[in-house]
Write an enzyme that holds these catalytic residues in place. Structure first.
Site: not given
Ligand code: PPE
Length: 306
Positions: A159
Site C-alpha cells: 500500500k
Molecule cells: N484496494 C485499494 C486500492 C485501496 O486503496 C483500499 C483501501 C482497499 C483495496 C481496501 O483495503 P482495506 O481498507 O484494507 O479493506 N483504501 C484506503 C484509502 C482510501 C483513500 O482514498 O485514502 C481506505 O479505505 O482506507
C-alpha cells in the site's frame, strides 16, 4: 475540507497539527516513496475502538519491506500503541487513522537508501467515502479505461503512495463521467479492484472476489467480509473474474476501510440484480456493523480499545 485535530504523532513525539510540515525536497513528494495505512476507529458502548489495528500494522511493515524501507526504532506493537495514543489525545470518539512512513529530505534522485525514514500518524473524522446514501442505496460505477498496475510494474500488495496515481486516474475518469467509482481490470483483462476498494460478486448464493494475483490490495475489510460470510455458511471463492461477469451478477459490492461495505447498483449503466442493495450484501453489512458498534460480540478479537 479536513477538520484539523490538535495533535499529530511524529517519530515518537506529539506535535501540533500545523507543525506537521515537510521540506519541498522530501523524497516521497517527488518519487512516491511513501507507504501508508488507513484504519478506522469506531465509537462503541465501551469507548472508541480501532478495527483490526494489528493487521493494519502488519500490512504497513509488509509494504515497507517490499520497498526496502527499514522502519527505524519502532516495532509494530509500538506503532499500534501510537495509533491508539493519537486518537486518545485528540479526544475523538470515532475517526480515520492515517499512519504514513516515507523517505524524507536528504538526497535527490531515485536511489533512495540514504534518505531518512519519517513516520507520522494523523487522525481525523471521515464520513462516508462514497457518499451518504451509498451504504443503503448503492453506487453507480463504470469499468475504467485505465488498467490496474501490472504485477511486474508496481506491486499491488504494497500500500504505497505511487499506486494511488493509478487510482487517481481511475477515480477522476469515473467521477467526471458521472459515476461514483471505477472498477479497474488487471493487465490480463480480469476484474481487479476499485480505485480504493476491493470488489465482491454474488451469483447463485456464492460469493466471489478476485485473487490477490489480479493486482488487488490484500484488503483487511476483504478478509473481514470473507470471514463473516464463511461464518454465516456462505461459500466464498477467490478466483479470476471476467468483466462480463460483473454485469450478470446477482449482487456486487465494494469493501474498504473508508468505503466499509458499499453496494454497487449498476456497472456501465447496466443494473446489477434488482438495481438496489441485495440481500446477501445487506446481511454482511449488518454482521460487519454489529461488531463495530459492539452490538454483537467481538468474537474474532478485531477491536482494540484506545
Ligand atoms: N484496494 C485499494 C486500492 C485501496 O486503496 C483500499 C483501501 C482497499 C483495496 C481496501 O483495503 P482495506 O481498507 O484494507 O479493506 N483504501 C484506503 C484509502 C482510501 C483513500 O482514498 O485514502 C481506505 O479505505 O482506507
Amino acid at each position: 475540507m479536513i477538520t484539523p485535530t490538535e495533535k499529530i504523532w511524529r517519530n515518537g513525539e506529539l506535535i501540533n497539527w500545523n507543525d506537521a510540515n515537510v521540506h519541498v525536497l522530501t523524497h516521497a513528494l517527488h518519487y512516491g516513496s511513501s507507504v501508508f495505512e488507513g484504519i478506522r476507529c469506531y465509537e462503541t458502548a465501551t469507548g472508541p475502538a480501532v478495527f483490526r489495528l494489528n493487521e493494519h500494522m502488519r500490512r504497513m511493515f509488509d509494504s515497507a519491506k517490499i520497498y526496502r524501507m527499514d522502519i527505524p526504532r519502532f516495532t509494530q506493537a509500538e506503532l499500534a500503541d501510537a495509533c491508539r495514543e493519537i486518537v486518545r489525545v485528540n479526544g475523538l470518539k470515532s475517526c480515520y487513522i492515517r499512519p504514513v512512513v516515507f523517505r524524507g529530505y536528504g538526497e535527490m534522485g531515485v536511489f533512495p537508501l540514504q534518505n531518512p525514514i519519517e513516520i507520522y500518524i494523523c487522525c481525523w473524522e471521515w464520513g462516508k467515502y462514497l457518499g451518504a446514501e451509498a451504504i443503503d442505496k448503492g453506487v453507480d460505477v463504470c469499468v475504467s479505461s485505465w488498467t490496474r498496475i501490472a504485477p511486474n510494474t508496481l506491486p499491488a500488495m504494497a500500500k504505497v503512495a505511487a499506486n494511488y496515481m493509478n487510482s487517481q486516474l481511475i477515480k477522476m475518469e469515473a467521477v467526471l463521467n458521472g459515476y461514483s467509482e471505477g472498477i479497474a481490470l488487471d493487465a490480463s483483462g480480469y476484474a481487479s479492484e476499485g480505485s480504493g476498494e476491493n470488489i465482491f460478486l454474488i451469483r447463485d448464493g456464492v460469493i466471489y472476489t478476485p485473487t490477490l494475483g489480479t493486482s488487488a490490495l490484500p484488503g483487511i475489510t476483504r478478509d473481514t467480509v470473507m470471514t463473516l460470510a464463511r461464518e454465516a455458511g456462505i461459500e466464498v471463492k477467490e478466483q479470476a473474474i471476467p468483466r462480463e461477469w460483473l454485469y450478470i451478477a446477482d449482487e456486487l459490492f465494494f469493501t474498504g476501510t473508508a468505503a466499509e461495505v458499499t453496494p454497487i447498483r449498476s456497472v456501465d449503466k447496466i443494473a446489477i440484480g434488482s438495481g438496489t442493495r441485495g440481500p446477501i450484501t445487506a446481511k454482511l453489512q449488518t454482521a460487519f456493523m454489529d461488531i463495530l458498534t459492539g452490538k454483537a460480540a467481538d468474537r474474532f478479537g478485531w477491536l482494540t480499545h484506545v
